[in-house]
Design a protein around this motif. Structure first.
Motif, PDB file in Angstrom:
ATOM      1  N   LEU A  81       0.813  -1.208   0.000  1.00 17.34           N
ATOM      2  CA  LEU A  81       0.000   0.000   0.000  1.00 17.34           C
ATOM      3  C   LEU A  81       0.855   1.270   0.000  1.00 17.34           C
ATOM      4  N   ALA A  82       1.959   1.242   0.702  1.00 18.82           N
ATOM      5  CA  ALA A  82       2.812   2.431   0.793  1.00 18.82           C
ATOM      6  C   ALA A  82       3.351   2.859  -0.570  1.00 18.82           C
ATOM      7  N   ARG A  83       3.435   1.943  -1.506  1.00 17.56           N
ATOM      8  CA  ARG A  83       3.979   2.264  -2.832  1.00 17.56           C
ATOM      9  C   ARG A  83       2.912   2.725  -3.810  1.00 17.56           C
ATOM     10  N   ARG A  84       1.657   2.717  -3.409  1.00 13.48           N
ATOM     11  CA  ARG A  84       0.576   3.123  -4.312  1.00 13.48           C
ATOM     12  C   ARG A  84       0.410   4.640  -4.296  1.00 13.48           C
ATOM     13  N   PHE A  85      -0.058   5.185  -5.413  1.00 13.14           N
ATOM     14  CA  PHE A  85      -0.279   6.623  -5.506  1.00 13.14           C
ATOM     15  C   PHE A  85      -1.619   7.037  -4.915  1.00 13.14           C
ATOM     16  N   TYR A  86      -2.592   6.126  -4.973  1.00 11.12           N
ATOM     17  CA  TYR A  86      -3.936   6.450  -4.507  1.00 11.12           C
ATOM     18  C   TYR A  86      -4.438   5.406  -3.523  1.00 11.12           C
ATOM     19  N   VAL A  87      -5.325   5.855  -2.650  1.00 15.19           N
ATOM     20  CA  VAL A  87      -6.068   4.975  -1.747  1.00 15.19           C
ATOM     21  C   VAL A  87      -7.477   4.920  -2.311  1.00 15.19           C
ATOM     22  N   ALA A  88      -7.979   3.728  -2.517  1.00 13.44           N
ATOM     23  CA  ALA A  88      -9.334   3.532  -3.048  1.00 13.44           C
ATOM     24  C   ALA A  88      -9.532   4.186  -4.413  1.00 13.44           C
ATOM     25  N   GLY A  89      -8.451   4.409  -5.126  1.00 15.93           N
ATOM     26  CA  GLY A  89      -8.550   4.979  -6.465  1.00 15.93           C
ATOM     27  C   GLY A  89      -8.971   6.431  -6.497  1.00 15.93           C
ATOM     28  N   ARG A  90      -9.108   7.078  -5.339  1.00 14.79           N
ATOM     29  CA  ARG A  90      -9.636   8.434  -5.294  1.00 14.79           C
ATOM     30  C   ARG A  90      -8.786   9.410  -4.493  1.00 14.79           C
ATOM     31  N   LEU A  91      -8.217   8.937  -3.407  1.00 16.68           N
ATOM     32  CA  LEU A  91      -7.506   9.814  -2.489  1.00 16.68           C
ATOM     33  C   LEU A  91      -6.004   9.681  -2.676  1.00 16.68           C
ATOM     34  N   SER A  92      -5.294  10.791  -2.556  1.00 14.33           N
ATOM     35  CA  SER A  92      -3.831  10.723  -2.589  1.00 14.33           C
ATOM     36  C   SER A  92      -3.371   9.856  -1.430  1.00 14.33           C
ATOM     37  N   ASN A  93      -2.383   9.036  -1.679  1.00 16.13           N
ATOM     38  CA  ASN A  93      -1.908   8.129  -0.636  1.00 16.13           C
ATOM     39  C   ASN A  93      -0.969   8.873   0.309  1.00 16.13           C
ATOM     40  N   ARG A  94      -1.581   9.687   1.156  1.00 17.91           N
ATOM     41  CA  ARG A  94      -0.871  10.381   2.220  1.00 17.91           C
ATOM     42  C   ARG A  94      -1.494   9.935   3.530  1.00 17.91           C
ATOM     43  N   LEU A  98      -5.328   8.426   4.147  1.00 13.65           N
ATOM     44  CA  LEU A  98      -5.491   7.015   4.495  1.00 13.65           C
ATOM     45  C   LEU A  98      -6.247   6.877   5.816  1.00 13.65           C
ATOM     46  N   ILE A  99      -5.918   7.708   6.780  1.00 10.38           N
ATOM     47  CA  ILE A  99      -6.608   7.680   8.074  1.00 10.38           C
ATOM     48  C   ILE A  99      -8.078   8.036   7.895  1.00 10.38           C
ATOM     49  N   LEU A 100      -8.369   9.050   7.077  1.00 11.07           N
ATOM     50  CA  LEU A 100      -9.768   9.401   6.782  1.00 11.07           C
ATOM     51  C   LEU A 100     -10.486   8.212   6.154  1.00 11.07           C
ATOM     52  N   TRP A 101      -9.842   7.570   5.187  1.00 13.45           N
ATOM     53  CA  TRP A 101     -10.463   6.436   4.486  1.00 13.45           C
ATOM     54  C   TRP A 101     -10.777   5.298   5.454  1.00 13.45           C
ATOM     55  N   ILE A 102      -9.857   5.025   6.350  1.00 11.15           N
ATOM     56  CA  ILE A 102     -10.058   3.930   7.305  1.00 11.15           C
ATOM     57  C   ILE A 102     -11.180   4.274   8.291  1.00 11.15           C
ATOM     58  N   SER A 103     -11.215   5.503   8.758  1.00 16.56           N
ATOM     59  CA  SER A 103     -12.187   5.869   9.795  1.00 16.56           C
ATOM     60  C   SER A 103     -13.555   6.238   9.236  1.00 16.56           C
ATOM     61  N   HIS A 104     -13.598   6.864   8.074  1.00 19.09           N
ATOM     62  CA  HIS A 104     -14.880   7.310   7.496  1.00 19.09           C
ATOM     63  C   HIS A 104     -14.864   7.153   5.978  1.00 19.09           C
ATOM     64  N   PRO A 105     -14.879   5.942   5.471  1.00 21.35           N
ATOM     65  CA  PRO A 105     -14.757   5.756   4.021  1.00 21.35           C
ATOM     66  C   PRO A 105     -15.872   6.432   3.223  1.00 21.35           C
ATOM     67  N   ARG A 106     -17.071   6.508   3.767  1.00 16.18           N
ATOM     68  CA  ARG A 106     -18.189   7.109   3.013  1.00 16.18           C
ATOM     69  C   ARG A 106     -18.108   8.627   2.993  1.00 16.18           C
ATOM     70  N   GLU A 107     -17.383   9.186   3.923  1.00 14.36           N
ATOM     71  CA  GLU A 107     -17.143  10.628   3.899  1.00 14.36           C
ATOM     72  C   GLU A 107     -16.203  10.952   2.741  1.00 14.36           C
ATOM     73  N   ALA A 108     -15.260  10.078   2.488  1.00 15.91           N
ATOM     74  CA  ALA A 108     -14.309  10.264   1.393  1.00 15.91           C
ATOM     75  C   ALA A 108     -14.944   9.929   0.045  1.00 15.91           C
ATOM     76  N   ASP A 109     -15.807   8.923   0.018  1.00 23.52           N
ATOM     77  CA  ASP A 109     -16.474   8.505  -1.217  1.00 23.52           C
ATOM     78  C   ASP A 109     -17.834   7.908  -0.855  1.00 23.52           C
ATOM     79  N   PRO A 110     -18.906   8.681  -1.005  1.00 22.15           N
ATOM     80  CA  PRO A 110     -20.237   8.203  -0.615  1.00 22.15           C
ATOM     81  C   PRO A 110     -20.685   6.935  -1.349  1.00 22.15           C
TER      82      PRO A 110
END
Length: 139
Positions: A81-94, A98-110
């Motif tokens: 995962l650390a080598r990927r450019f995106y998280v879930a194909g939408r978010l920059s892999n920073r 990543l923390i937002l995606w893990i804690s509130h995935p629907r907030e990042a992508d409904p």
């Protein structure tokens, strides 16, 4: 077999062992560095992240190295995962994304299929640290 050949084979064998040990030490150092950097960038704890991944059942959907029973095939495998450019194909892999995606995935992508598991911020940081510390995917 002449003694000189035996010595040559012994020295060759010792060289191979030494090279193998050096590669092992180098791999250990790389894993340690990844773990330290992941913890620094996320503010999380790598080992606590592994435990949180088990508690939240992330392995039901994802394959995750080092987590017993994490062999799901619904979501993507998370090795490398650390080598990927995106998280879930939408978010920059920073780390913050990543923390937002893990804690509130629907907030990042409904429209995501990933469920909101109620992961709190502490656990999200720990999980992010664990995932970012993972090495490259196994071919």
């Amino acid at each position: 077999m002449p003694a000189s050949v035996k010595w040559l084979l012994l020295l060759l064998g010792l060289g191979v062992l030494a090279a193998g040990a050096a590669v092992g030490v180098q791999a250990w150092q790389l894993r340690s560095e990844r773990r330290i950097l992941a913890a620094e960038h996320t503010g999380g704890d790598v080992e606590a992240g592994r435990a949180a991944i088990e508690r939240y059942g992330c392995g039901g959907c994802h394959r995750i190295s080092g987590v017993p029973g994490a062999s799901g095939r619904v979501g993507p495998p998370l090795a490398g995962l650390a080598r990927r450019f995106y998280v879930a194909g939408r978010l920059s892999n920073r780390p913050a994304e990543l923390i937002l995606w893990i804690s509130h995935p629907r907030e990042a992508d409904p429209r995501t299929a990933m469920p909101d598991l109620g992961v709190d911020q502490r656990d999200a940081r720990d999980i992010a640290a664990y995932l970012l510390a993972l090495g490259p995917p196994v071919p």
